[in-house]
Design an enzyme around this catalytic site. Structure first.
Site, mmCIF file in Angstrom:
data_model
loop_
_atom_site.group_PDB
_atom_site.id
_atom_site.type_symbol
_atom_site.label_atom_id
_atom_site.label_comp_id
_atom_site.label_asym_id
_atom_site.label_seq_id
_atom_site.Cartn_x
_atom_site.Cartn_y
_atom_site.Cartn_z
ATOM 1 N N ARG A 165 -6.266 1.352 -12.339
ATOM 2 C CA ARG A 165 -7.204 1.765 -11.294
ATOM 3 C C ARG A 165 -7.996 2.972 -11.765
ATOM 4 O O ARG A 165 -7.436 4.020 -12.091
ATOM 5 C CB ARG A 165 -6.420 2.077 -10.022
ATOM 6 N N LYS A 193 0.282 12.454 -6.668
ATOM 7 C CA LYS A 193 -1.076 11.974 -6.403
ATOM 8 C C LYS A 193 -1.606 12.492 -5.076
ATOM 9 O O LYS A 193 -0.853 12.982 -4.225
ATOM 10 C CB LYS A 193 -1.127 10.445 -6.458
ATOM 11 N N ASP A 218 0.781 10.565 1.816
ATOM 12 C CA ASP A 218 0.530 9.769 0.617
ATOM 13 C C ASP A 218 0.401 10.710 -0.579
ATOM 14 O O ASP A 218 -0.615 10.738 -1.263
ATOM 15 C CB ASP A 218 -0.749 8.940 0.833
ATOM 16 N N HIS A 225 -12.341 1.914 -7.826
ATOM 17 C CA HIS A 225 -12.257 2.426 -6.458
ATOM 18 C C HIS A 225 -13.493 3.262 -6.137
ATOM 19 O O HIS A 225 -14.075 3.901 -7.014
ATOM 20 C CB HIS A 225 -10.990 3.246 -6.272
ATOM 21 N N ASP A 232 1.205 -0.970 -5.107
ATOM 22 C CA ASP A 232 0.452 0.248 -5.370
ATOM 23 C C ASP A 232 1.427 1.227 -6.023
ATOM 24 O O ASP A 232 2.239 1.847 -5.349
ATOM 25 C CB ASP A 232 -0.071 0.773 -4.025
ATOM 26 N N GLU A 239 -3.011 4.300 -11.079
ATOM 27 C CA GLU A 239 -4.301 4.992 -11.058
ATOM 28 C C GLU A 239 -4.301 6.161 -12.024
ATOM 29 O O GLU A 239 -3.263 6.788 -12.271
ATOM 30 C CB GLU A 239 -4.630 5.447 -9.627
ATOM 31 N N ASP A 261 0.805 4.036 -7.396
ATOM 32 C CA ASP A 261 0.235 5.391 -7.473
ATOM 33 C C ASP A 261 -0.096 5.735 -8.930
ATOM 34 O O ASP A 261 -0.753 4.956 -9.590
ATOM 35 C CB ASP A 261 1.190 6.410 -6.836
ATOM 36 N N ASN A 313 -4.314 11.097 -2.007
ATOM 37 C CA ASN A 313 -5.040 9.914 -1.554
ATOM 38 C C ASN A 313 -6.526 10.065 -1.880
ATOM 39 O O ASN A 313 -7.094 11.152 -1.756
ATOM 40 C CB ASN A 313 -4.841 9.685 -0.052
ATOM 41 N N SER A 314 -7.137 8.955 -2.295
ATOM 42 C CA SER A 314 -8.522 8.972 -2.782
ATOM 43 C C SER A 314 -9.539 9.383 -1.718
ATOM 44 O O SER A 314 -10.659 9.753 -2.048
ATOM 45 C CB SER A 314 -8.885 7.589 -3.312
ATOM 46 N N SER A 354 0.815 -1.220 0.000
ATOM 47 C CA SER A 354 0.000 0.000 0.000
ATOM 48 C C SER A 354 0.846 1.266 0.000
ATOM 49 O O SER A 354 1.735 1.429 0.847
ATOM 50 C CB SER A 354 -0.892 -0.020 1.244
ATOM 51 N N GLY A 355 0.538 2.163 -0.917
ATOM 52 C CA GLY A 355 1.238 3.445 -0.944
ATOM 53 C C GLY A 355 0.977 4.262 0.305
ATOM 54 O O GLY A 355 1.899 4.858 0.871
ATOM 55 N N LEU A 356 -0.276 4.264 0.734
ATOM 56 C CA LEU A 356 -0.637 4.989 1.957
ATOM 57 C C LEU A 356 0.148 4.440 3.150
ATOM 58 O O LEU A 356 0.724 5.202 3.931
ATOM 59 C CB LEU A 356 -2.147 4.869 2.209
#
Ligand code: SPV
Ligand code: MG
Length: 294
Positions: free
Chosen positions: A158, A120, A58, A189, A85, A114, A87, A122-123, A46-48
């Site tokens: 993504r 980026k 992130d 997502h 991930d 993504e 990103d 975070n979503s 996970s990038g986060l």
């Protein structure tokens, strides 16, 4: 000569099998080992979680090669497939080419990129998610596919259209374009508290290629619902990091307050557990073999 199957080939088996497969988050070599010993089919790098474990945001504050170093430890520490991930791919098609090449060298099974812009966001943060141009993002996917040195390496696209509020038709349009550009699977997502939009997407997608989901926000949906929707992979995206945060806070507070280790000791892994996790026994054996014996 034997039935050895590479991590990347195994990942593809999982991706294209009719079963729903689970990937658990890890953010360093140790957490990757714990995911493996628990029996998961694969690891979500996970990038986060990797960013947060380094104490940064992130937002691509850690450079891609700093992340690559962590991934190398994770890959060396385990034998199950790792989905990275990636990103946004850290830039344009050219950055994706180099990323994919280096991930193949490190024994990574797959990468997810993504359709947003570097750096980026975070979503789950704010509501200003800028989507990439569709054709430009397709170029990133194609370039990634053309530059892999491991033929079984997978690239997952993504789709952030639902996150960005661009609507279901746009999400489907983008997924179709990425599929045509050569993505092996689509990660759709969502940040909604229910799975409704993800399930609608899955219905309309109708199995054109495997679907991957991240139910962090719609976590109350029973997994059986996702199985019935023929979701290929479910990512439990950040729960080892969040468990670490809670446990580290608890134990730090206890030791700080009590100025003693007596009550802390029974709630934490033993020192021997640490030695076991990093396979210290093997080093003792190797020493007998390679160090001069008295
Ligand atoms: C991550 O784990 O870094 C992800 C999933 O990309 S999310 O944080 O939900 O965007
Ligand atoms: Mg991420």
């Amino acid at each position: 000569t034997n039935n050895f199957i590479s991590k990347s080939a195994l990942f593809r088996q999982h991706l294209f099998s009719p079963e729903t497969i689970f990937l658990m988050e890890a953010h360093n070599g140790l957490s990757a080992k714990i995911v493996q010993e628990t029996g998961f089919d694969g690891i979500w790098a996970s990038g986060l979680s990797i960013s947060a474990s380094l104490g940064v945001r992130d937002s691509n504050e850690a450079s891609w090669t700093q992340v690559l170093e962590i991934l190398e430890f994770m890959s060396d520490a385990t034998s199950i497939p790792i989905l990275v991930d990636g990103d946004t791919g850290y830039g344009n098609f050219n950055n994706v080419r180099r990323l994919v090449k280096k991930l193949c060298q490190r024994g990574i099974a797959a990468v997810c990129i993504e359709d947003k812009l570097f750096p980026k966001t975070n979503s789950f943060i704010g509501n200003s998610q800028q989507l990439a141009d569709i054709d430009e993002f397709c170029g990133r996917i194609k370039a990634g596919q053309d530059s892999k040195t491991d033929p079984h390496f997978s690239i997952i696209a993504r789709v952030e259209a639902l996150i960005a509020g661009a609507g279901m038709d746009e999400a489907l349009r983008r997924a179709e374009a990425y599929h045509q550009a050569g993505a092996d699977a689509i990660l759709i997502h969502s940040k909604q508290p229910t799975a409704a939009e993800v399930l609608e997407f899955a219905r309309r997608w109708a199995n054109r290629c495997p679907l991957v989901i991240v139910p962090t926000k719609y976590y109350t949906t029973p997994t059986e619902v996702f199985r019935q929707a023929k979701i290929s992979m479910i990512i439990w995206a950040n729960h080892n990091l969040r468990a670490c945060i809670s446990m580290m806070r608890q134990i730090s507070q206890k030791i700080k307050k009590e100025q003693s280790l007596v009550n802390a000791e029974k709630n934490i892994a033993s020192v021997d557990d640490i030695f076991d996790l990093v396979n210290d026994d093997e080093l003792r054996e190797a020493e007998k073999l390679y160090l001069p014996q008295k």
